[in-house]
Design an enzyme around this catalytic site. Structure first.
Site, short mmCIF file in Angstrom:
data_model
loop_
_atom_site.label_atom_id
_atom_site.label_comp_id
_atom_site.label_asym_id
_atom_site.label_seq_id
_atom_site.Cartn_x
_atom_site.Cartn_y
_atom_site.Cartn_z
N THR A 1 0.83 -1.20 0.00
CA THR A 1 0.00 0.00 0.00
C THR A 1 0.87 1.25 0.00
O THR A 1 0.54 2.26 -0.62
CB THR A 1 -0.91 0.02 1.25
N ARG B 1 7.70 -2.64 2.88
CA ARG B 1 7.85 -2.74 4.34
C ARG B 1 8.19 -4.18 4.69
O ARG B 1 7.50 -5.11 4.26
CB ARG B 1 6.57 -2.34 5.06
N SER C 1 6.15 3.78 8.71
CA SER C 1 5.01 4.52 9.23
C SER C 1 4.67 4.19 10.69
O SER C 1 5.51 4.37 11.55
CB SER C 1 3.81 4.28 8.32
N HIS C 2 3.49 3.67 10.91
CA HIS C 2 3.03 3.41 12.27
C HIS C 2 3.50 2.07 12.81
O HIS C 2 3.23 1.74 13.95
CB HIS C 2 1.49 3.44 12.28
N LYS D 1 10.10 3.98 0.58
CA LYS D 1 9.19 4.26 -0.53
C LYS D 1 9.72 5.40 -1.38
O LYS D 1 10.49 6.25 -0.90
CB LYS D 1 7.78 4.55 -0.05
N ASP E 1 1.88 9.75 14.06
CA ASP E 1 2.49 8.42 13.98
C ASP E 1 3.99 8.49 13.71
O ASP E 1 4.59 9.57 13.75
CB ASP E 1 1.79 7.59 12.90
N ASP F 1 6.00 8.42 11.09
CA ASP F 1 6.55 9.33 10.09
C ASP F 1 5.75 10.63 9.95
O ASP F 1 6.00 11.41 9.03
CB ASP F 1 6.67 8.63 8.73
N ASP G 1 2.53 11.33 9.23
CA ASP G 1 1.46 11.61 8.27
C ASP G 1 0.07 11.28 8.83
O ASP G 1 -0.93 11.75 8.31
CB ASP G 1 1.70 10.92 6.91
N ARG G 2 0.02 10.49 9.90
CA ARG G 2 -1.30 10.18 10.48
C ARG G 2 -1.61 11.10 11.65
O ARG G 2 -0.70 11.67 12.25
CB ARG G 2 -1.32 8.75 11.00
N GLU H 1 -8.68 9.37 5.00
CA GLU H 1 -8.87 7.93 5.10
C GLU H 1 -9.21 7.54 6.53
O GLU H 1 -8.76 8.19 7.48
CB GLU H 1 -7.59 7.21 4.71
N GLU H 2 -9.91 6.42 6.65
CA GLU H 2 -10.26 5.90 7.96
C GLU H 2 -9.01 5.55 8.76
O GLU H 2 -9.06 5.46 9.99
CB GLU H 2 -11.18 4.69 7.84
N LYS I 1 -0.63 12.56 3.23
CA LYS I 1 -1.44 12.96 4.37
C LYS I 1 -0.52 13.63 5.38
O LYS I 1 0.70 13.43 5.34
CB LYS I 1 -2.18 11.77 4.96
C1 G16 Z 1 -0.67 3.60 4.53
C2 G16 Z 1 -1.25 4.29 3.33
C3 G16 Z 1 -2.67 4.66 3.58
C4 G16 Z 1 -3.48 3.44 4.01
C5 G16 Z 1 -2.81 2.79 5.21
C6 G16 Z 1 -3.46 1.48 5.59
O1 G16 Z 1 -0.60 4.51 5.57
O2 G16 Z 1 -0.52 5.44 3.00
O3 G16 Z 1 -3.19 5.21 2.42
O4 G16 Z 1 -4.78 3.79 4.34
O5 G16 Z 1 -1.47 2.51 4.91
O6 G16 Z 1 -3.30 0.58 4.54
P1 G16 Z 1 -3.65 -0.94 4.70
O7 G16 Z 1 -5.09 -0.98 5.10
O8 G16 Z 1 -3.39 -1.54 3.35
O9 G16 Z 1 -2.78 -1.51 5.80
P2 G16 Z 1 0.73 4.71 6.38
O10 G16 Z 1 0.42 5.75 7.40
O11 G16 Z 1 1.00 3.34 6.96
O12 G16 Z 1 1.75 5.10 5.38
#
Ligand code: G16
Length: 543
Positions: free
Chosen positions: A18, A22, A113-114, A126, A277, A279, A281-282, A363-364, A376
């Protein structure tokens, strides 16, 4: 200093998910693993020779080592210049901003990320394109294809570059500019928001608590919230980025940001709480005694963004990922805005933002952002909330209650089943997919299925099609259950079940979300047989 060619061979399983590649940190630290992927990026973007890139990461374990490898590989392959954050740090939105501001050929962000960090946890890489956004699927597909035929890569053999101070240096003819990671991003925030109004709010005794979760937003939040805006010292907690994020998950949700939840639901709670989070972005937003779901937060921001100077002219349109609740759609409908539905992954918003079709996206999964960058942006969302609170002079809970009374309330929750055996999870999705045609008209736990399909997205700008983006079950009362396998996990499969129901009766707008969703949860189980397929009786996380 010598340029050398290292022989290598393709490594399986380097398919970006996504959001980039990772893996477990030890996998990334394995022989040639990082190097092969970086070489594949060079090939996927048509070579790095003569190009200028941004480089930075969230400071997790291996961030510093990986940065040195990437610099030496870029120099060996003829890159013109790398703009790197001091100590190899850059939040994801700050990296996106730098790529855009400096009109570079893109950038490399080192982050998972998280996901937790450490030698035994996760790492990620990425590539972001020149618009500042995550590489779209055609680019990530090219990178993946390149991983399958790597036979060698070039690297400079030399000492580490000192990244500890801003300045300009050089490596085998490649310029390296080391920049303060916060400065340019902070300047952008000052343009978008009414810092004077927020400063007055904070000076009036309005208290905030921002939990940086030992991750990269610490220095950004310290500089902006406590520095520029005058929040009292100590309002930003866990502000020093640590390689293992203090042993926690830098994931801003009620489970992993429990300390913040406890503070916000305790005696003498601050007026406003937020977290970001790994990095940056959340985001997570909590009022005194009230958690705001990411989907609701997105809807509130869309309804009130005009109160901030950067959005005073109104929004061009809005967008959300498919599993995100349709609270946003209700605001868009009331305000006559176009509302786009995209697959999960920020990369799908890029074309809409570039084409001026959408100003605000979300996004959720706790991500909200706008066309100011192409990622984000956690701290941006917090500042927009503060700007709205300063303009409306109402507590968070009052704003939420008014919002629900105006637009209706979309009760929403995501249930995650983590580390499920990948074959079992895949099997469940296959059985569900094969049953879709028979579901409409059937009733489960009092909810009748109206529509059932697998989401596919046709990008309205470039016409590309993305299939297999989640199974949606719509019920006749407007409720919905969505099933997807996560594209960001590193162990087994994570099954995500997204649940939503709409409430328009004001007397029923302050219920517990799990209770309000009880029938939809039961219907989702009856339709998909989660227990039987995964062997799990309960989700690991309910957001
Ligand atoms: C990433 C993506 C987001 C996505 C999230 C969850 O976020 O950038 O667009 O909504 O993963 O993805 P999944 O449901 O496939 O685990 P982040 O903050 O991890 O970079």
């Amino acid at each position: 200093m010598q340029r050398i060619t290292i022989q290598s061979e393709p490594i399986d399983d380097q398919k970006p998910g996504t959001s980039g590649l990772r893996k477990k940190t030890r996998v990334f630290m394995g022989a040639h693993y990082l190097e092969n992927f970086i070489e594949a990026i060079w090939q996927g973007i048509g070579g790095v020779a003569g190009k200028t890139l941004v480089l930075g990461g969230d400071g997790r374990y291996f961030n510093d080592r990986a940065a040195q490898v990437i610099l030496r590989m870029a120099a060996a392959s003829g890159a013109r210049k790398i703009i790197v954050g001091q100590s190899a740090l850059l939040s994801t939105p700050a990296a996106s901003n730098l790529i855009r501001m400096r009109k570079t050929d893109g950038g490399i962000i080192m982050s998972a990320s998280h996901n937790p960090g450490g030698a035994d946890e996760d790492f990620g890489v990425k590539f972001n394109t020149p618009n500042g956004g995550p590489a779209p699927e055609d680019v990530t597909n090219r990178i993946f294809e390149a991983t399958k035929s790597i036979s060698s890569y070039e690297i400079i053999e030399t000492q580490d570059v000192d990244l500890s101070k801003p300045g300009v240096t050089e490596l085998a003819g490649m310029e390296i500019e080391i920049v303060d990671p916060v400065a340019d991003y902070a300047a952008l925030m000052r343009e978008l928001f009414d810092f004077g109004a927020i400063r007055s709010l904070l000076a009036s005794g309005f208290s905030i608590r921002f939990d940086a979760m030992h991750a990269v937003t610490g220095p950004y939040a310290k500089a902006l919230l406590e520095g520029d805006l005058g929040a009292s010292f100590g309002s930003v907690v866990n502000a020093v980025p640590l390689p293992d994020f203090g042993g926690g998950h830098p994931d801003p949700n009620p489970i992993w940001a429990k300390d913040l939840m406890d503070a916000m639901f305790g005696d003498d709670a601050p007026d406003f709480g937020a977290a970001s989070d790994g990095d940056g972005d959340r985001n997570m937003v909590v009022g005194r005694g009230l958690y705001v779901t990411p989907s609701d937060s997105l809807a509130v921001l869309a309804a009130n963004a005009h109160l901030a100077p950067g959005y005073a002219g109104g929004l061009k349109g809005v967008a959300r990922s498919m599993p995100t609740s349709r609270a946003l759609d209700r605001v868009a409908e009331a305000k006559g805005l176009d509302c786009y539905e995209t697959p999960t992954g920020w990369k799908f918003f890029g074309n809409l933002l570039d084409a001026g079709k959408a100003t605000l996206c979300g996004e959720e999964s706790a991500g909200t952002g706008s066309d100011h960058v192409r990622e984000k942006d956690g701290l941006w969302a917090v500042l927009l909330w503060l700007n709205i609170l300063a303009a409306r002079k109402q507590p968070v809970a009052e704003i939420m209650n008014e919002h629900w009374r105006t637009y209706g309330r979309n009760y929403y929750s995501r249930h995650d089943y983590e580390g499920v055996d990948a074959n079992r999870a895949g099997g469940m999705m296959t059985v569900l997919r094969n049953s879709l045609a028979e579901l409409p008209g059937k009733t489960f736990s009092g909810r009748t299925v109206e529509a059932a399909d697998e989401f596919a997205y046709d990008d309205p700008i470039d016409g590309s099609r993305s299939e297999g983006q989640g199974i949606r079950i719509g019920f006749s009362d407007g409720s919905r259950a969505v099933f997807r396998l996560s594209g960001t996990g590193t162990v087994g499969a994570t099954l995500r079940v997204y649940l939503e129901t709409v409430e328009t009766d004001p007397a029923r707008m302050n219920r517990d979300a799990q209770e309000a969703l009880g029938d939809v949860i039961a219907a989702a189980e009856a339709i998909a047989g989660i227990r039987e397929h995964t062997g799990r009786s309960e989700p690991d996380v309910r957001t």
